[in-house]
Design a protein around this motif. Structure first.
Motif, PDB file in Angstrom:
ATOM      1  N   ARG A 208      -3.413  -6.572  12.185  1.00 45.34           N
ATOM      2  CA  ARG A 208      -4.362  -7.434  11.476  1.00 45.34           C
ATOM      3  C   ARG A 208      -4.788  -6.822  10.141  1.00 45.34           C
ATOM      4  NH1 ARG A 208      -8.517  -8.841  16.272  1.00 45.34           N
ATOM      5  NH2 ARG A 208      -8.040  -6.667  16.726  1.00 45.34           N
ATOM      6  N   ALA A 209      -4.972  -5.500  10.143  1.00 46.29           N
ATOM      7  CA  ALA A 209      -5.349  -4.839   8.889  1.00 46.29           C
ATOM      8  C   ALA A 209      -4.214  -4.919   7.875  1.00 46.29           C
ATOM      9  CB  ALA A 209      -5.717  -3.383   9.161  1.00 46.29           C
ATOM     10  N   LEU A 210      -2.976  -4.726   8.344  1.00 52.34           N
ATOM     11  CA  LEU A 210      -1.833  -4.820   7.437  1.00 52.34           C
ATOM     12  C   LEU A 210      -1.706  -6.225   6.857  1.00 52.34           C
ATOM     13  CD1 LEU A 210       1.074  -2.779   9.085  1.00 52.34           C
ATOM     14  CD2 LEU A 210      -0.163  -2.244   6.990  1.00 52.34           C
ATOM     15  N   LEU A 211      -1.865  -7.228   7.720  1.00 46.72           N
ATOM     16  CA  LEU A 211      -1.769  -8.608   7.243  1.00 46.72           C
ATOM     17  C   LEU A 211      -2.865  -8.903   6.221  1.00 46.72           C
ATOM     18  CD1 LEU A 211      -0.903 -10.498  10.564  1.00 46.72           C
ATOM     19  CD2 LEU A 211       0.590 -10.195   8.587  1.00 46.72           C
ATOM     20  N   ALA A 212      -4.058  -8.377   6.472  1.00 45.72           N
ATOM     21  CA  ALA A 212      -5.160  -8.586   5.526  1.00 45.72           C
ATOM     22  C   ALA A 212      -4.857  -7.940   4.177  1.00 45.72           C
ATOM     23  CB  ALA A 212      -6.454  -8.017   6.106  1.00 45.72           C
ATOM     24  N   GLU A 213      -4.099  -6.842   4.212  1.00 45.36           N
ATOM     25  CA  GLU A 213      -3.709  -6.159   2.972  1.00 45.36           C
ATOM     26  C   GLU A 213      -2.457  -6.772   2.350  1.00 45.36           C
ATOM     27  OE1 GLU A 213      -3.138  -2.190   4.233  1.00 45.36           O
ATOM     28  OE2 GLU A 213      -5.260  -1.809   4.662  1.00 45.36           O
ATOM     29  N   GLY A 214      -1.860  -7.750   3.048  1.00 48.37           N
ATOM     30  CA  GLY A 214      -0.650  -8.380   2.526  1.00 48.37           C
ATOM     31  C   GLY A 214       0.599  -7.551   2.737  1.00 48.37           C
ATOM     32  N   THR A 215       0.620  -6.750   3.810  1.00 49.28           N
ATOM     33  CA  THR A 215       1.762  -5.876   4.087  1.00 49.28           C
ATOM     34  C   THR A 215       2.410  -6.264   5.409  1.00 49.28           C
ATOM     35  OG1 THR A 215       0.691  -4.050   2.916  1.00 49.28           O
ATOM     36  CG2 THR A 215       2.507  -3.480   4.383  1.00 49.28           C
ATOM     37  N   VAL A 245      10.777  10.064   9.084  1.00 47.69           N
ATOM     38  CA  VAL A 245       9.865   9.281   8.250  1.00 47.69           C
ATOM     39  C   VAL A 245      10.089   9.676   6.797  1.00 47.69           C
ATOM     40  CG1 VAL A 245       7.474   8.625   7.802  1.00 47.69           C
ATOM     41  CG2 VAL A 245       8.166   9.271  10.117  1.00 47.69           C
ATOM     42  N   GLY A 246      10.563   8.720   5.986  1.00 49.45           N
ATOM     43  CA  GLY A 246      10.764   8.972   4.569  1.00 49.45           C
ATOM     44  C   GLY A 246       9.648   8.359   3.742  1.00 49.45           C
ATOM     45  N   GLU A 247       9.868   8.235   2.444  1.00 49.05           N
ATOM     46  CA  GLU A 247       8.840   7.653   1.583  1.00 49.05           C
ATOM     47  C   GLU A 247       8.619   6.181   1.913  1.00 49.05           C
ATOM     48  OE1 GLU A 247       7.909   6.603  -3.119  1.00 49.05           O
ATOM     49  OE2 GLU A 247       9.759   7.637  -2.567  1.00 49.05           O
ATOM     50  N   LYS A 248       9.725   5.447   2.078  1.00 46.55           N
ATOM     51  CA  LYS A 248       9.623   4.023   2.382  1.00 46.55           C
ATOM     52  C   LYS A 248      10.294   3.655   3.702  1.00 46.55           C
ATOM     53  CE  LYS A 248       9.289   2.197  -2.341  1.00 46.55           C
ATOM     54  NZ  LYS A 248       9.880   1.236  -3.319  1.00 46.55           N
ATOM     55  N   VAL A 249      11.341   4.365   4.063  1.00 44.74           N
ATOM     56  CA  VAL A 249      12.129   4.021   5.250  1.00 44.74           C
ATOM     57  C   VAL A 249      11.816   4.989   6.384  1.00 44.74           C
ATOM     58  CG1 VAL A 249      14.466   3.786   6.190  1.00 44.74           C
ATOM     59  CG2 VAL A 249      13.972   3.041   3.841  1.00 44.74           C
ATOM     60  N   ALA A 272      13.845   0.993   9.275  1.00 43.60           N
ATOM     61  CA  ALA A 272      12.899  -0.076   8.937  1.00 43.60           C
ATOM     62  C   ALA A 272      12.020   0.360   7.770  1.00 43.60           C
ATOM     63  CB  ALA A 272      12.044  -0.427  10.152  1.00 43.60           C
ATOM     64  N   LEU A 273      11.282  -0.614   7.226  1.00 40.48           N
ATOM     65  CA  LEU A 273      10.389  -0.329   6.104  1.00 40.48           C
ATOM     66  C   LEU A 273       9.190  -1.263   6.147  1.00 40.48           C
ATOM     67  CD1 LEU A 273      11.095  -2.977   4.330  1.00 40.48           C
ATOM     68  CD2 LEU A 273      12.714  -1.522   3.155  1.00 40.48           C
ATOM     69  N   SER A 282       9.762  -3.953  -0.923  1.00 43.51           N
ATOM     70  CA  SER A 282       9.376  -2.793  -0.129  1.00 43.51           C
ATOM     71  C   SER A 282       8.242  -2.022  -0.794  1.00 43.51           C
ATOM     72  CB  SER A 282      10.576  -1.870   0.081  1.00 43.51           C
ATOM     73  OG  SER A 282      11.034  -1.352  -1.152  1.00 43.51           O
ATOM     74  N   VAL A 283       7.432  -1.361   0.038  1.00 37.84           N
ATOM     75  CA  VAL A 283       6.313  -0.550  -0.448  1.00 37.84           C
ATOM     76  C   VAL A 283       6.334   0.777   0.303  1.00 37.84           C
ATOM     77  CG1 VAL A 283       4.892  -2.557  -1.012  1.00 37.84           C
ATOM     78  CG2 VAL A 283       4.716  -1.521   1.261  1.00 37.84           C
ATOM     79  N   PRO A 284       5.701   1.822  -0.242  1.00 37.60           N
ATOM     80  CA  PRO A 284       5.632   3.098   0.472  1.00 37.60           C
ATOM     81  C   PRO A 284       4.926   2.945   1.821  1.00 37.60           C
ATOM     82  CG  PRO A 284       5.040   3.386  -1.832  1.00 37.60           C
ATOM     83  CD  PRO A 284       5.113   1.903  -1.599  1.00 37.60           C
ATOM     84  N   ILE A 285       5.305   3.792   2.760  1.00 39.02           N
ATOM     85  CA  ILE A 285       4.659   3.768   4.070  1.00 39.02           C
ATOM     86  C   ILE A 285       3.194   4.171   3.902  1.00 39.02           C
ATOM     87  CG2 ILE A 285       4.645   4.811   6.373  1.00 39.02           C
ATOM     88  CD1 ILE A 285       7.661   5.293   6.023  1.00 39.02           C
ATOM     89  N   PRO A 286       2.257   3.368   4.413  1.00 39.09           N
ATOM     90  CA  PRO A 286       0.835   3.731   4.293  1.00 39.09           C
ATOM     91  C   PRO A 286       0.566   5.127   4.853  1.00 39.09           C
ATOM     92  CG  PRO A 286       1.064   1.462   5.042  1.00 39.09           C
ATOM     93  CD  PRO A 286       2.439   2.053   5.053  1.00 39.09           C
ATOM     94  N   ALA A 287      -0.321   5.864   4.197  1.00 39.88           N
ATOM     95  CA  ALA A 287      -0.552   7.271   4.532  1.00 39.88           C
ATOM     96  C   ALA A 287      -0.970   7.473   5.982  1.00 39.88           C
ATOM     97  CB  ALA A 287      -1.606   7.853   3.588  1.00 39.88           C
ATOM     98  N   SER A 288      -1.869   6.619   6.491  1.00 39.09           N
ATOM     99  CA  SER A 288      -2.344   6.793   7.867  1.00 39.09           C
ATOM    100  C   SER A 288      -1.215   6.584   8.869  1.00 39.09           C
ATOM    101  CB  SER A 288      -3.490   5.822   8.156  1.00 39.09           C
ATOM    102  OG  SER A 288      -3.053   4.474   7.995  1.00 39.09           O
TER     103      SER A 288
END
Length: 300
Positions: A208-215, A245-249, A272-273, A282-288
């Motif tokens: 839900r948080a990701l969807l709210a952020e548009g991710t 775990v990479g920067e995006k993938v 996956a990304l 594609s966007v960078p993997i969120p830090a958390s």
């Protein structure tokens, strides 16, 4: 267009086939590919009527699926397929490509190794007429290049199932299976699709948080190995882990395991990304999520 390839599928995406991210769920890509393979098999003499009469089945041994551009509800598509190779032991390598007919962009690439098996699940040699027809059609498919090797992120040796996360537990039902009582690729992917939501939870992914952020999140590449047939009435579970775990993938692994005996039916390695739901980029993997995912690598 290469005269070794043929139109083996046409269709459209139903909204019921789409997931929470707004695109067609991966299990239905595999379902389309399986249908396409059946049409190509009929062309070389293995129509469903013959398979039933001779108590034979075509089973996948391995699937490689690359997701290139998403398909969304209402999109129309076409699949072309060809035979890449016929091997001495009787297996056949089939390549299929799914294209969005409106944009002309390739949406997915499928490469599958099929085997002809009998009621005892033992591999059978191809009948002479089938082998001859398959060899006549097989060869170079320049418009369907073989996919590059997947990243070498999977450790060697038996997977440490006891240290991997339990992400699914259920059973295989008759409606999951083909006429021979064996679950097709779509049913395997459906279990993985359920499993990933539990792995996401362990990765601190709040949908839900990701969807709210548009991710959103999407698979790029599947490498699937079918170790043994999965039949109706079987109690199964999925064990999952993070491999890299990479920067995006990021790479994850799932195993469908027999709940009683502990042996593995299917293994799937996934790349996956995350992506922007508006820009579909594609966007960078969120830090958390990255931090939580990296803690899970030891479990794989």
């Amino acid at each position: 267009m290469n005269d070794r390839t043929f139109v083996t599928g046409r269709g459209s995406v139903n909204m019921a086939e789409c997931d929470q991210w707004g695109h067609m769920n991966v299990q239905f890509y595999l379902a389309r590919a399986t249908d396409a393979q059946a049409h190509l098999a009929a062309r070389i003499g293995l129509a469903p009527s013959r398979l039933r009469k001779e108590a034979l089945s075509l089973r996948p041994l391995a699937d490689r699926t690359l997701f290139k551009r998403e398909l969304r509800g209402g999109d129309i598509h076409m699949i072309r397929s060809g035979i890449r190779a016929v091997h001495p032991e009787g297996t056949i390598d089939i390549a299929s490509r799914m294209t969005n007919l409106v944009t002309g962009v390739e949406s997915a690439a499928f490469d599958t190794r099929l085997a002809l098996v009998g009621p005892d699940d033992a591999t059978r040699p191809l009948p002479d007429d089938v082998r001859s027809a398959a060899l006549d059609l097989s060869g170079d498919l320049p418009e369907m290049p073989a996919p590059p090797p997947m990243a070498a992120v999977q450790p060697l040796g038996a997977p440490p199932l006891d240290r991997m996360l339990l992400t699914y537990r259920g059973s295989i039902e008759p409606w999951d299976c083909d006429t021979d009582g064996v679950a097709p690729p779509r049913a395997h992917i459906a279990r993985f699709n359920d499993a990933i939501t539990h792995l996401f939870r362990a990765m601190a992914l709040d949908r839900r948080a990701l969807l709210a952020e548009g991710t959103g999140s999407a698979a790029l590449d599947y490498d699937i190995a079918y170790h043994r047939p999965l039949r109706a009435g079987t109690a199964v579970e999925v064990r999952s882990g993070v491999l890299a775990v990479g920067e995006k993938v990021y790479h994850i692994i799932h195993h469908v395991v027999d709940s009683k005996e502990g042996f593995i039916y299917t293994s799937i390695l996934v790349a996956a990304l995350f992506f922007d739901l508006q820009r579909r980029k594609s966007v960078p993997i969120p830090a958390s999520i990255r931090t939580a995912a990296e803690r899970l690598i030891a479990h794989a």
